[in-house]
Design an enzyme around this catalytic site. Structure first.
Site, mmCIF file in Angstrom:
data_model
loop_
_atom_site.group_PDB
_atom_site.id
_atom_site.type_symbol
_atom_site.label_atom_id
_atom_site.label_comp_id
_atom_site.label_asym_id
_atom_site.label_seq_id
_atom_site.Cartn_x
_atom_site.Cartn_y
_atom_site.Cartn_z
ATOM 1 N N GLU B 224 0.867 -1.150 -0.123
ATOM 2 C CA GLU B 224 0.198 -0.032 -0.040
ATOM 3 C C GLU B 224 0.777 1.138 -0.190
ATOM 4 O OE1 GLU B 224 -2.889 0.197 3.191
ATOM 5 O OE2 GLU B 224 -3.532 2.407 2.722
ATOM 6 N N LYS B 267 -2.646 -2.031 -3.000
ATOM 7 C CA LYS B 267 -3.341 -1.048 -2.549
ATOM 8 C C LYS B 267 -2.914 0.606 -2.847
ATOM 9 C CE LYS B 267 -6.100 -0.320 1.575
ATOM 10 N NZ LYS B 267 -6.900 -0.615 2.798
#
Lengths: 369, 402
Positions: B224, B267
């Protein structure tokens, strides 16, 4: 009507389309002509006449979307006076130009090379664009395997940086760059080693393209399919294995924004190259997740049989007619255009299969510098 | 320099000193990790390789996404307190139970990210939460970073902590039933400037090293790199530009650390203009976001699970729908990993009251369904929670995983 760089790249990578790599330097093509037509055959007119066979053949409708030319050829014409660029454009084939000036040994890296041509590239591109070229090609060559476990880190970094630099310069001049990091077929490495080396090299090239802000949507990649070395002694992998390994590597390292992956044929036989390309496309259609065109930029695989026909001892022991040569050029193009769609079915039009690999040892080294 | 002398072959072999090759720094072979011989994966050496690929593929399947419920105890506390619920372990457990036992949640959700405390908690009836989730067809995941630290000398930019002892922690989490992990790096755009090269390098390195360790221990790493939505009137083009810089650096680092791309999930943020700039339409958000993904994320990555960041619940769904329209033949799944966009109204509806339990679960299911439909490009509306404003939270540093 001006076409954007992205549109040009998309046109070159259009479904069913591929590239004719006819950009052999004077030295390289000379050796082939002399082999075919005897000593002293390497004259400007012979080179012109040879290329004319292709550019006046109906290669456009057979699937060729672009033809890469050598500098001399860009300014040549057919026997009837039509410039080659016109011969190509009128059948929907975009003219391209080789912009590198050959390989030179890489300082401190025995057996490895870098490519010349950056110093004069911007000025050259300007000229070529004015002469009608729409895209360029620059070739780096990297050797795989051996005792030293090539390619070395420095070789990869150096060549990747050069490839990105030339791509940026070409785009600034309004030309679509083909980025060619060729991993050579020379050696006895297996498919897995070749895959690993390809991932290292291509990912580094992409990293440099990112760093130099090269517009990926207006760029094409020209890699080798994932195959073992020419001297690998075990049975060659099947087209299925080539397709699987090739797709896996490309999915790992080639951003989807690049519209086309134009595989080189680099020493495979004419039939091998077509059959492998066909299977790659069929597998891509079955599996999905292949967002770029999987196409070709073939030199020897689109030319060897034509040259053989044109040889002194071509068909029936003498030089075949121009029409016969053109027909062969179109047939070879058509076979590969179908392969890009996953629709190729044999038999292959090639007449050079008996000779095996089309590998050559002459590599375009410049020894005069 | 080779010594030359006339000797018989056997003599030479027996007695000749090996000639030393001149050392050239340029060609000095670096010692490469064993894994490099297997290419950009540790497939030959990693016994988890097939499982990692299968798990990533499962989580990234079309029509489903991830429920991000891994807020630290402190952050969860803030949320609970905002609806008048005390921040106790029992309340935190109740809140997550409400989420995980929503009937049929598994139709829309393929994975749920948990905080460490939650991974080891049980529902009121004694069932382990990991088993509750598995029963729903939802893969349990675990947040493994331990929070943000300010990078000295920068304008509030951060690095993410958690590498120390990470291997052992991942092993333990795998044993408990987790099959994927999450590590959040944060980059920010300020007025007139993007993230510094120091911040990009540090965060990309942290993500790659974490991903390598996670894969070595059987957990699919969610990578992420959040280019966070913040104050300022920077344009969507600027966000796209900096997102490209960040993601390309992350990809380069993942390659450097031989992370197997078929066994990760990404992400990222969607591309949005700064908070003080005019908002962008879903079509614009989709155009820049898709372009950024096409340029930087290879097809080998099976799923791209966008974070909701500060987007409202409705915005998160409409933008997700627009992504499918902008990229109908995406080589990866363009899906979601939503926290606030699935929880905000759910929490407000529950407000800690037993009598609101079912109603709150219904809101969660409605939100999950809307996003599932949006992932398939089939969301038609109306949205279960229309017209909400941005759901912003301050960047919290120094949490040390608490």
């Amino acid at each position: 009507m001006a076409q954007s760089l992205e549109e040009t790249a998309r046109q070159l990578a259009r479904p069913g389309g591929g590239l004719l790599a006819s950009d052999e330097s004077t030295g390289t093509i000379g050796k082939r002509l002399e082999k075919a037509l005897g000593e002293g055959a390497n004259t400007e007119d012979n080179r012109r006449a040879y290329r004319e066979l292709f550019y006046t053949a109906p290669i456009g409708e057979a699937g060729i979307s672009g033809a890469i030319m050598f500098k001399e050829t860009l300014y040549q014409s057919a026997a009837d006076g039509t410039p080659f660029t016109q011969c190509l454009l009128r059948q929907g084939v975009l003219p391209g130009i080789k912009v590198d000036e050959g390989l030179v040994p890489l300082e401190g890296c025995p057996g490895e090379t870098s490519t010349r041509g950056l110093d004069t590239l911007a000025a050259a591109c300007k000229e070529y664009a004015a002469a009608g070229a729409r895209f360029t090609k620059w070739r780096a060559a990297l050797k795989v395997g051996g005792e030293a476990g090539l390619p070395s880190e420095r070789c990869i970094e150096f060549n990747a940086a050069q490839l990105a630099e030339q791509a940026a310069i070409c785009q600034a001049a309004g030309l679509v760059p083909i980025v060619e990091p060729e991993l050579l077929i020379d050696g006895d490495h297996d498919q897995a080693a070749f895959a690993a080396a390809s991932e290292r090299v291509i990912s580094r090239c992409v990293a440099h393209l990112w760093q130099k802000n090269v517009l990926l949507e207006a760029c094409l990649l020209k890699p080798q399919m994932i195959i073992p070395g020419a001297d690998y002694t075990r049975p060659r992998p099947s087209p299925d294995e080539v397709a699987e390994q090739t797709l896996r590597v490309m999915r790992r390292v080639v951003p989807a924004a690049i519209p086309g992956i134009m595989f080189l044929s680099g020493g495979q036989t004419e039939e091998e190259a077509t059959v492998n390309l066909n299977r790659i496309n069929q597998l891509a259609q079955e599996q999905g997740r292949a967002p770029w065109s999987l196409s070709f930029s073939f030199g020897r695989s689109l030319q060897a049989s034509v040259l053989k026909l044109w040889s002194e001892d071509g068909s029936e022991g003498r030089q075949a007619s121009k029409d016969a040569c053109r027909a062969m050029a179109a047939a070879l193009a058509r076979a590969n255009g179908l392969a890009v769609q996953g629709r190729y079915q044999g038999p292959h039009p090639s007449i050079t299969l008996a000779q095996g690999s089309l590998r050559e040892s002459f590599r375009g080294w410049r020894t005069d510098v | 320099m080779q010594a030359t002398s006339v000797r018989s072959f056997s003599q030479s072999v027996a007695a000749a000193p090996q000639p030393r090759k001149p050392f050239t720094a340029a060609a000095a072979p670096g010692r490469r990790s064993v894994a490099v011989s297997a290419g950009l994966s540790t497939q030959k050496d990693n016994p988890f390789a097939e499982e990692l690929k299968a798990t990533a593929k499962y989580i990234a399947q079309r029509g489903r996404g991830i429920l991000a419920s891994d807020e630290s105890n402190a952050t969860t506390g803030k949320r609970l307190e905002s609806v008048g619920v005390e921040n106790t372990e029992d309340n935190r457990r109740d809140w997550r139970q409400l989420l995980y036992t929503a009937p049929g949640l598994g139709q829309y959700i393929s994975g749920a990210i948990m905080f460490e405390e939650t991974l080891y908690q049980k529902a009121r009836d004694g069932t382990q939460f990991v088993d509750v989730l598995k029963g729903q067809g939802i893969v349990p995941g675990i947040k493994v970073d331990t929070g943000l630290q300010v990078l000295p000398g920068t304008d509030g930019e951060t690095a993410t902590q958690g590498l120390d002892n990470l291997g052992a922690r991942c092993e333990a989490y795998y044993k408990q039933g987790a099959r994927f992990a999450k590590w959040r790096a944060v980059l920010k755009i300020s007025e007139g400037a993007g993230p510094s090269s120091q911040a990009i390098l540090e965060n990309a390195h942290g993500l790659a090293r974490y991903a390598q360790i996670a894969q070595a221990n059987g957990l699919v790493p969610i990578v992420e790199p959040e280019v966070t939505l913040g104050p300022g009137s920077y344009s969507i083009e600027e966000t796209a530009y900096w997102s490209e810089r960040v993601y390309s650096c992350v990809m380069r680092m993942l390659n450097e650390y031989d992370v197997m791309l078929e066994g990760i999930l990404l992400k990222p943020n969607m591309c949005l203009p700064g908070l003080d700039a005019p908002p962008a339409s879903p079509a614009e958000v989709a155009k820049y976001t898709v372009r950024t993904m096409l340029r930087t994320i290879p097809a080998a990555v099976p799923g791209i699970h966008f974070l909701s960041g500060g987007m409202s619940e409705e915005e998160s769904t409409l933008n997700l729908q627009a992504l499918q329209e902008a990229c109908p033949n995406a080589p990866w799944s363009l899906t979601f990993s939503y926290g606030r966009a699935l929880q905000s109204s759910t929490l407000k509806t529950w407000a800690g009251r037993e009598e609101n339990w079912d109603k709150a679960q219904q809101i969660l299911l409605a939100l999950a369904k809307a996003n599932s439909e949006a992932q398939l490009g089939q969301f038609k509306g109306p949205h279960p929670v229309p017209g909400g404003g941005r759901i912003l939270q301050a960047l919290r540093t120094g949490g040390a995983g608490k």
